[in-house]
Write an enzyme that holds these catalytic residues in place. Sequence first.
Site, PDB file in Angstrom:
ATOM      1  N   HIS A 307       0.844  -1.186   0.000  1.00  0.00           N
ATOM      2  CA  HIS A 307       0.000   0.000   0.000  1.00  0.00           C
ATOM      3  C   HIS A 307       0.876   1.231   0.000  1.00  0.00           C
ATOM      4  CE1 HIS A 307      -3.140   2.833   1.155  1.00  0.00           C
ATOM      5  NE2 HIS A 307      -3.971   1.929   0.708  1.00  0.00           N
ATOM      6  N   ASP A 364      -8.042  -5.128  -0.057  1.00  0.00           N
ATOM      7  CA  ASP A 364      -8.560  -5.968  -1.141  1.00  0.00           C
ATOM      8  C   ASP A 364      -8.191  -7.440  -1.015  1.00  0.00           C
ATOM      9  OD1 ASP A 364      -9.848  -3.947  -2.569  1.00  0.00           O
ATOM     10  OD2 ASP A 364      -7.959  -3.266  -3.421  1.00  0.00           O
TER      11      ASP A 364
HETATM   12  N1  ACO Z   1       4.102  -7.691  -4.869  1.00  0.00           N
HETATM   13  C1  ACO Z   1       5.446  -7.710  -5.030  1.00  0.00           C
HETATM   14  N2  ACO Z   1       6.253  -6.637  -4.827  1.00  0.00           N
HETATM   15  C2  ACO Z   1       5.642  -5.496  -4.456  1.00  0.00           C
HETATM   16  C3  ACO Z   1       4.238  -5.401  -4.281  1.00  0.00           C
HETATM   17  C4  ACO Z   1       3.466  -6.562  -4.499  1.00  0.00           C
HETATM   18  N3  ACO Z   1       2.141  -6.526  -4.347  1.00  0.00           N
HETATM   19  N4  ACO Z   1       3.915  -4.136  -3.930  1.00  0.00           N
HETATM   20  C5  ACO Z   1       5.065  -3.455  -3.879  1.00  0.00           C
HETATM   21  N5  ACO Z   1       6.115  -4.266  -4.195  1.00  0.00           N
HETATM   22  C6  ACO Z   1       7.537  -3.906  -4.201  1.00  0.00           C
HETATM   23  C7  ACO Z   1       7.886  -3.066  -5.430  1.00  0.00           C
HETATM   24  O1  ACO Z   1       8.308  -3.899  -6.501  1.00  0.00           O
HETATM   25  C8  ACO Z   1       8.992  -2.202  -4.905  1.00  0.00           C
HETATM   26  O2  ACO Z   1      10.158  -2.988  -4.822  1.00  0.00           O
HETATM   27  P1  ACO Z   1      11.621  -2.317  -5.040  1.00  0.00           P
HETATM   28  O3  ACO Z   1      11.785  -1.329  -3.916  1.00  0.00           O
HETATM   29  O4  ACO Z   1      12.559  -3.462  -4.991  1.00  0.00           O
HETATM   30  O5  ACO Z   1      11.572  -1.667  -6.391  1.00  0.00           O
HETATM   31  C9  ACO Z   1       8.567  -1.911  -3.457  1.00  0.00           C
HETATM   32  O6  ACO Z   1       7.751  -3.049  -3.076  1.00  0.00           O
HETATM   33  C10 ACO Z   1       7.750  -0.618  -3.302  1.00  0.00           C
HETATM   34  O7  ACO Z   1       6.631  -0.696  -4.173  1.00  0.00           O
HETATM   35  P2  ACO Z   1       6.045   0.525  -5.028  1.00  0.00           P
HETATM   36  O8  ACO Z   1       5.332  -0.013  -6.221  1.00  0.00           O
HETATM   37  O9  ACO Z   1       7.137   1.532  -5.261  1.00  0.00           O
HETATM   38  O10 ACO Z   1       5.039   1.133  -3.995  1.00  0.00           O
HETATM   39  P3  ACO Z   1       3.858   2.122  -4.331  1.00  0.00           P
HETATM   40  O11 ACO Z   1       3.534   2.833  -3.079  1.00  0.00           O
HETATM   41  O12 ACO Z   1       4.169   2.942  -5.542  1.00  0.00           O
HETATM   42  O13 ACO Z   1       2.648   1.146  -4.763  1.00  0.00           O
HETATM   43  C11 ACO Z   1       0.811  -0.329  -4.645  1.00  0.00           C
HETATM   44  C12 ACO Z   1       1.650   0.730  -3.917  1.00  0.00           C
HETATM   45  C13 ACO Z   1       0.402   0.190  -6.023  1.00  0.00           C
HETATM   46  C14 ACO Z   1      -0.441  -0.599  -3.853  1.00  0.00           C
HETATM   47  C15 ACO Z   1       1.645  -1.630  -4.788  1.00  0.00           C
HETATM   48  O14 ACO Z   1       1.996  -2.127  -3.506  1.00  0.00           O
HETATM   49  C16 ACO Z   1       0.925  -2.713  -5.598  1.00  0.00           C
HETATM   50  O15 ACO Z   1       1.014  -2.730  -6.826  1.00  0.00           O
HETATM   51  N6  ACO Z   1       0.189  -3.650  -4.904  1.00  0.00           N
HETATM   52  C17 ACO Z   1      -0.569  -4.653  -5.616  1.00  0.00           C
HETATM   53  C18 ACO Z   1      -1.876  -4.042  -6.109  1.00  0.00           C
HETATM   54  C19 ACO Z   1      -2.863  -3.789  -4.993  1.00  0.00           C
HETATM   55  O16 ACO Z   1      -3.106  -4.629  -4.150  1.00  0.00           O
HETATM   56  N7  ACO Z   1      -3.501  -2.586  -5.042  1.00  0.00           N
HETATM   57  C20 ACO Z   1      -4.511  -2.200  -4.083  1.00  0.00           C
HETATM   58  C21 ACO Z   1      -4.017  -1.137  -3.139  1.00  0.00           C
HETATM   59  S1  ACO Z   1      -5.267  -0.753  -1.943  1.00  0.00           S
HETATM   60  C22 ACO Z   1      -6.357   0.211  -2.774  1.00  0.00           C
HETATM   61  O17 ACO Z   1      -6.031   0.945  -3.645  1.00  0.00           O
HETATM   62  C23 ACO Z   1      -7.751   0.103  -2.408  1.00  0.00           C
END
Ligand code: ACO
Length: 428
Positions: A307, A364
């Site tokens: 998140h 979610d």
């Molecule tokens: N699975 C694997 N790796 C992940 C995940 C995941 N679900 N989420 C984040 N990471 C990793 C990224 O690859 C990144 O790694 P790095 O530092 O080695 O490059 C690190 O964790 C940080 O992730 P970001 O994408 O930079 O974090 P951001 O805050 O931009 O994104 C997000 C947040 C979009 C929710 C992300 O965690 C994600 O894509 N999750 C899966 C989708 C999801 O469940 N979305 C619902 C969110 S809740 C809502 O909106 C109601």
Amino acid sequence: MSKTAILEFDGKKYEFPVTEGTEGEVAVKIDKLRGETGGLITLDPGYKNTGSCESAITFLDGEKGILRYRGYTIEELAEKASFLEVAYLLIFGELPTQEKLDRFYKDIKGQSHVDEEMKKILDGFPKSAHPMGVLSSLTNALIAFNPSSVNVDSEEDMYKAIVKLLAKFPVLVAWTLRKRQGQPLDYGDGSLGYVENILKMMFKQPHETYEVDPVVAAALNKLLILHADHEQNCSTSTVRMVGSSHAGLFASISAGISALWGPLHGGANQAVIEMLEGIKNDGGDTHKYMEKAKDKNDPFRLMGFGHRVYKNFDPRARIIKKAADDVLGKLGVEDPVLDIAKGLEKEALEDSYFVDRKLYPNVDFYSGIIYRALGIPTEMFTVMFALGRLPGWISQWREMRLRKEPIGRPRQVYIGENQRAYVPMDQR
Ligand code: ACO
């Protein structure tokens, strides 16, 4: 003495005021930055460090895993309140008395009719259309049938637009589902509560009477409350942004629905179930998928994990996980994907990749399992999220209008070509 922050740039020092919220959050106010420095702006892709507004609606602390609507904890509201009560709280700032709540619901019921002509628009969509696209279009189409809801400046006009939307939106949600299923469309039953009526509008079969199952109604009530607001997330910021041009409530919400649709936002609830199903059909090897999620060369992400703001357990996920066990138990539903979800969560919480990046289950991760147990088809999950988020979007839009916020218009740092002469076609 009030705090300030000093910025040094090109050998000069500039001082900016620091504003502090009621929960101790601090922010440097940089609205004079460009003017005072002669052109300097901030660059913050994804707005990871940018506060777009001051708001009195929702407080969340992502490090501590705290979420409160108007000061009330999400745990207490999910346990004790009705969804409509929470909607009132979010929009108007205080819990309603019984009399105020009755009046509010009466006003909503009085506006629940959706123009018959809207059915023609719905008819134009193929049955296979994604319900989020249909819902966004129908919400925008409401404007044509309610033009007086666009130019709203007074609180009274805003109230009328809000009540209309809270009344008609559940009808549109039910219609998107019924259209997919080839069921006759329906306008609901005013003798029922708000949530009970939603269930009946969605699930009543033409040849049967529909009895609302209190277990199902209570579960939906809880899920809708948990989704009702989450401060300046992607869809809410979209609603505020569109509303800031005075485009009107319905257009702003329609844009918010589109923003919510994406799999990185609300669309994740559908993506989670599809992922869990995929893992189940592939033999249930959770470890294999954990490895895929960690592999930077593999586009697979563990949906429902991570998140932008929570770097701790999403408090909503904690409540929903408990509710999933409870609801499935009460309804006598056994769903093998619940075990797969729990297995993934256990592995992730012990894996340094997820631990180091502070990736926890989000709202979610378990919600789809409950929606499924309630008989809601997978492609409707994000629509259910939108139904829950509606009061939050409305309250944020109303706050933005009442605070007379300026039109949203970020700046950019241009990285394209410098000026160059037009090249005639035959010389390219
Ligand atoms: N699975 C694997 N790796 C992940 C995940 C995941 N679900 N989420 C984040 N990471 C990793 C990224 O690859 C990144 O790694 P790095 O530092 O080695 O490059 C690190 O964790 C940080 O992730 P970001 O994408 O930079 O974090 P951001 O805050 O931009 O994104 C997000 C947040 C979009 C929710 C992300 O965690 C994600 O894509 N999750 C899966 C989708 C999801 O469940 N979305 C619902 C969110 S809740 C809502 O909106 C109601």
